[in-house]
Write a protein that holds these residues in place. Structure first.
Motif, PDB file in Angstrom:
ATOM      1  N   HIS A  52       0.924  -1.166   0.011  1.00 44.61           N
ATOM      2  CA  HIS A  52      -0.143  -0.179   0.079  1.00 44.61           C
ATOM      3  C   HIS A  52       0.805   1.325  -0.024  1.00 44.61           C
ATOM      4  CE1 HIS A  52      -3.610   2.373   0.778  1.00 44.61           C
ATOM      5  NE2 HIS A  52      -2.957   3.166   1.652  1.00 44.61           N
ATOM      6  N   ALA A  53       0.588   2.219  -0.935  1.00 45.53           N
ATOM      7  CA  ALA A  53       1.486   3.399  -1.081  1.00 45.53           C
ATOM      8  C   ALA A  53       0.459   4.364  -0.200  1.00 45.53           C
ATOM      9  CB  ALA A  53       1.679   4.025  -2.542  1.00 45.53           C
ATOM     10  N   ASN A  54       1.143   4.719   0.809  1.00 44.69           N
ATOM     11  CA  ASN A  54       0.488   5.806   1.713  1.00 44.69           C
ATOM     12  C   ASN A  54       0.785   7.399   1.298  1.00 44.69           C
ATOM     13  OD1 ASN A  54      -0.184   7.583   3.680  1.00 44.69           O
ATOM     14  ND2 ASN A  54       0.133   6.139   5.431  1.00 44.69           N
ATOM     15  N   THR A  55       0.155   7.855   0.399  1.00 38.59           N
ATOM     16  CA  THR A  55       0.627   9.088  -0.184  1.00 38.59           C
ATOM     17  C   THR A  55       0.270  10.294   0.858  1.00 38.59           C
ATOM     18  OG1 THR A  55      -1.912   9.644  -0.494  1.00 38.59           O
ATOM     19  CG2 THR A  55      -0.683   8.587  -2.384  1.00 38.59           C
ATOM     20  N   GLY A  56      -0.180  10.077   2.106  1.00 36.13           N
ATOM     21  CA  GLY A  56      -0.214  11.156   2.883  1.00 36.13           C
ATOM     22  C   GLY A  56      -1.306  12.110   2.924  1.00 36.13           C
ATOM     23  N   PRO A 102      -4.801  18.923 -13.465  1.00 36.95           N
ATOM     24  CA  PRO A 102      -4.578  17.852 -14.420  1.00 36.95           C
ATOM     25  C   PRO A 102      -3.069  17.711 -14.795  1.00 36.95           C
ATOM     26  CG  PRO A 102      -6.740  18.611 -14.998  1.00 36.95           C
ATOM     27  CD  PRO A 102      -6.137  19.569 -13.989  1.00 36.95           C
ATOM     28  N   ASP A 103      -2.576  19.160 -15.244  1.00 44.62           N
ATOM     29  CA  ASP A 103      -1.164  18.909 -15.576  1.00 44.62           C
ATOM     30  C   ASP A 103      -0.026  18.553 -14.567  1.00 44.62           C
ATOM     31  OD1 ASP A 103      -2.043  19.533 -18.343  1.00 44.62           O
ATOM     32  OD2 ASP A 103      -1.639  21.539 -18.160  1.00 44.62           O
ATOM     33  N   GLY A 104      -0.507  18.995 -13.455  1.00 44.35           N
ATOM     34  CA  GLY A 104       0.395  18.376 -12.215  1.00 44.35           C
ATOM     35  C   GLY A 104       0.157  17.014 -11.808  1.00 44.35           C
ATOM     36  N   HIS A 105      -0.673  16.405 -12.551  1.00 46.37           N
ATOM     37  CA  HIS A 105      -0.824  14.891 -11.964  1.00 46.37           C
ATOM     38  C   HIS A 105       0.731  14.113 -11.872  1.00 46.37           C
ATOM     39  CE1 HIS A 105      -1.559  10.570 -12.468  1.00 46.37           C
ATOM     40  NE2 HIS A 105      -2.230  11.060 -11.290  1.00 46.37           N
ATOM     41  N   ARG A 106       1.400  14.352 -12.986  1.00 52.20           N
ATOM     42  CA  ARG A 106       2.772  13.454 -13.234  1.00 52.20           C
ATOM     43  C   ARG A 106       3.563  13.903 -11.871  1.00 52.20           C
ATOM     44  NH1 ARG A 106       7.014  13.859 -18.025  1.00 52.20           N
ATOM     45  NH2 ARG A 106       8.149  11.846 -17.433  1.00 52.20           N
ATOM     46  N   MET A 107       3.796  15.035 -11.447  1.00 50.68           N
ATOM     47  CA  MET A 107       4.569  15.397 -10.646  1.00 50.68           C
ATOM     48  C   MET A 107       4.077  14.604  -9.165  1.00 50.68           C
ATOM     49  SD  MET A 107       5.620  19.026  -8.681  1.00 50.68           S
ATOM     50  CE  MET A 107       3.673  19.434  -8.320  1.00 50.68           C
ATOM     51  N   MET A 108       2.579  14.699  -8.920  1.00 54.95           N
ATOM     52  CA  MET A 108       2.091  14.126  -7.727  1.00 54.95           C
ATOM     53  C   MET A 108       2.254  12.629  -7.776  1.00 54.95           C
ATOM     54  SD  MET A 108       1.213  16.289  -5.744  1.00 54.95           S
ATOM     55  CE  MET A 108       0.940  18.187  -5.565  1.00 54.95           C
ATOM     56  N   TYR A 109       1.864  12.149  -8.913  1.00 54.99           N
ATOM     57  CA  TYR A 109       2.285  10.564  -8.997  1.00 54.99           C
ATOM     58  C   TYR A 109       3.836  10.181  -8.680  1.00 54.99           C
ATOM     59  CZ  TYR A 109       2.580   5.640 -10.415  1.00 54.99           C
ATOM     60  OH  TYR A 109       2.647   4.307 -10.818  1.00 54.99           O
ATOM     61  N   ARG A 111       5.940  11.769  -6.959  1.00 54.20           N
ATOM     62  CA  ARG A 111       6.557  12.241  -5.551  1.00 54.20           C
ATOM     63  C   ARG A 111       5.876  11.358  -4.573  1.00 54.20           C
ATOM     64  NH1 ARG A 111       9.256  17.020  -4.784  1.00 54.20           N
ATOM     65  NH2 ARG A 111       9.893  17.923  -6.590  1.00 54.20           N
ATOM     66  N   LEU A 112       4.419  11.130  -4.708  1.00 54.36           N
ATOM     67  CA  LEU A 112       3.770  10.464  -3.681  1.00 54.36           C
ATOM     68  C   LEU A 112       3.536   8.905  -3.874  1.00 54.36           C
ATOM     69  CD1 LEU A 112       0.876  13.111  -3.307  1.00 54.36           C
ATOM     70  CD2 LEU A 112       3.126  13.008  -1.852  1.00 54.36           C
ATOM     71  N   LYS A 113       3.624   8.486  -5.045  1.00 54.62           N
ATOM     72  CA  LYS A 113       3.535   6.764  -5.411  1.00 54.62           C
ATOM     73  C   LYS A 113       4.706   6.213  -5.871  1.00 54.62           C
ATOM     74  CE  LYS A 113      -1.563   6.944  -5.528  1.00 54.62           C
ATOM     75  NZ  LYS A 113      -2.684   6.356  -6.210  1.00 54.62           N
ATOM     76  N   GLU A 114       5.321   6.963  -6.952  1.00 51.22           N
ATOM     77  CA  GLU A 114       6.605   6.439  -7.472  1.00 51.22           C
ATOM     78  C   GLU A 114       7.632   6.257  -6.568  1.00 51.22           C
ATOM     79  OE1 GLU A 114       7.408   6.639 -12.097  1.00 51.22           O
ATOM     80  OE2 GLU A 114       8.371   8.202 -10.959  1.00 51.22           O
ATOM     81  N   ARG A 115       7.678   7.112  -5.716  1.00 54.74           N
ATOM     82  CA  ARG A 115       8.870   6.933  -4.705  1.00 54.74           C
ATOM     83  C   ARG A 115       8.640   5.973  -3.680  1.00 54.74           C
ATOM     84  NH1 ARG A 115      12.026  12.615  -4.278  1.00 54.74           N
ATOM     85  NH2 ARG A 115      11.783  13.470  -6.457  1.00 54.74           N
ATOM     86  N   CYS A 116       7.326   5.691  -3.285  1.00 45.72           N
ATOM     87  CA  CYS A 116       7.043   4.561  -2.626  1.00 45.72           C
ATOM     88  C   CYS A 116       7.259   3.286  -3.206  1.00 45.72           C
ATOM     89  CB  CYS A 116       5.517   4.579  -2.149  1.00 45.72           C
ATOM     90  SG  CYS A 116       5.044   5.866  -1.106  1.00 45.72           S
ATOM     91  N   ASN A 256      -0.277   9.038 -22.490  1.00 47.43           N
ATOM     92  CA  ASN A 256       0.179   7.724 -22.464  1.00 47.43           C
ATOM     93  C   ASN A 256       1.470   7.388 -21.574  1.00 47.43           C
ATOM     94  OD1 ASN A 256      -1.733   6.864 -24.352  1.00 47.43           O
ATOM     95  ND2 ASN A 256      -0.248   7.601 -26.127  1.00 47.43           N
ATOM     96  N   LEU A 257       1.434   8.328 -20.356  1.00 42.96           N
ATOM     97  CA  LEU A 257       2.537   7.963 -19.442  1.00 42.96           C
ATOM     98  C   LEU A 257       1.931   6.847 -18.627  1.00 42.96           C
ATOM     99  CD1 LEU A 257       3.453  11.639 -18.466  1.00 42.96           C
ATOM    100  CD2 LEU A 257       4.842  10.017 -19.771  1.00 42.96           C
ATOM    101  N   PHE A 258       2.892   6.224 -17.915  1.00 41.24           N
ATOM    102  CA  PHE A 258       2.623   4.843 -17.237  1.00 41.24           C
ATOM    103  C   PHE A 258       2.355   5.264 -15.645  1.00 41.24           C
ATOM    104  CE2 PHE A 258       3.998   0.648 -15.424  1.00 41.24           C
ATOM    105  CZ  PHE A 258       2.971   0.116 -16.096  1.00 41.24           C
ATOM    106  N   HIS A 259       1.007   5.385 -15.405  1.00 42.08           N
ATOM    107  CA  HIS A 259       0.917   5.688 -13.786  1.00 42.08           C
ATOM    108  C   HIS A 259      -0.153   4.515 -13.445  1.00 42.08           C
ATOM    109  CE1 HIS A 259       1.249   9.985 -15.195  1.00 42.08           C
ATOM    110  NE2 HIS A 259       2.349   9.579 -14.881  1.00 42.08           N
TER     111      HIS A 259
END
Length: 283
Positions: A52-56, A102-109, A111-116, A256-259
């Motif tokens: 589980h990725a705890n995004t905070g 919407p354009d900032g989703h990549r940054m949030m993903y 920082r908050l999930k991909e790094r987990c 088409n980014l992989f999230h």
């Protein structure tokens, strides 16, 4: 010729045979797709563990649901926290850059999930060769709206040391619901009320009126966003949690980014965009 739609067993078997992973995890967000795939993986794939990725920045009741369910079934949960384990603070990101839109989703993903995910893989690979692979299963299912996002027909996706698999990719919603009912695994009350897991409330794909839906389910979440909005607006940003930054945003052109841990939100965003386009055409 009819398209062959492999079963979960076929998809998992093919991935294991091809990549020989040193660890196997299943993403457990607390939503209904993740509920099905977590139960299936934990009962059919030896050695699998939930992740589980705890995004905070989500609803705490969902995180507790995940913990309680794992404890109930005797599953060893791997909860990686964006803030405590990866040093990524949603509130601080918003203070620095404004709410994502919407354009900032990549940054949030990232920082908050991909790094987990990176932290999970790093821990799993400790003491193993650099080229060792880690398999992570998700509850992504085939949907026409996903064709435009590059997921269609992709049951297995390799990203560096990560092997992402979607075992129930070809299950229709009715089959997923039947499986959940038969399994007996409890539904997340937040998902039942909110219509989504509630594990991430970054707001990248939020729309006017959505904050009130979250507030009804979890008043403390609404209060937190209210306080953060006041801070963000005081810093000179001009848009709220439900808004979007001026043209260009933080990370434009994200097609088409992989999230893999955010497909539910992205599907909703596509539907919303299509409805807005239809309204504009009819006006």
């Amino acid at each position: 010729m009819a398209l062959h739609r492999p079963s979960p067993e076929e998809i998992v078997g093919r991935a294991i045979e091809q990549y020989q992973p040193i660890a196997i995890y299943v993403g457990f967000s607390g939503g209904n797709d993740s509920r099905a795939i977590t139960h299936w993986m934990m009962n059919n794939v030896p050695g699998c563990q939930p992740f589980h990725a705890n995004t905070g920045i989500g609803i705490e009741a969902t995180r507790q649901y995940v913990r309680d369910t794992c404890q109930q079934y005797g599953w060893s949960l791997n909860e990686i926290r964006a803030l405590e384990d990866c040093g990524q603070d949603y509130d601080d990101l918003c203070r620095r850059f404004g709410f994502p839109g919407p354009d900032g989703h990549r940054m949030m993903y990232q920082r908050l999930k991909e790094r987990c995910v990176y932290q999970l893989v790093k821990r799993a690979k400790a003491g193993h060769p650099r080229n060792a692979k880690v398999l992570i299963a998700t509850g992504i299912r085939h949907d026409e709206s996903l064709i435009r996002m590059g997921y269609a027909g992709r049951e297995i996706n390799k990203v560096r040391a990560q092997v992402w698999i979607n075992p129930i990719y070809w299950w229709p919603k009715a089959q997923r619901d039947e499986y959940n009912a038969a399994s007996g695994i409890p539904e997340n009350p937040v998902a039942a009320r909110l219509g989504m897991s509630g594990e991430c409330g970054c707001g990248a794909y939020s729309h006017p009126g959505e904050l009130e839906r979250w507030r009804v389910v979890d008043p403390t979440f609404g209060q937190r966003i209210d306080r953060l909005q006041a801070e963000v607006l005081a810093r000179g940003f001009t848009w709220s949690w439900e808004g979007r930054p001026p043209a260009g945003g933080h990370n434009p052109n994200q097609g088409n980014l992989f999230h893999p841990l955010c497909v539910g939100c992205e599907k909703s965003a596509i539907v919303q965009a299509e409805l807005r386009e239809l309204e504009q055409e009819q006006s």
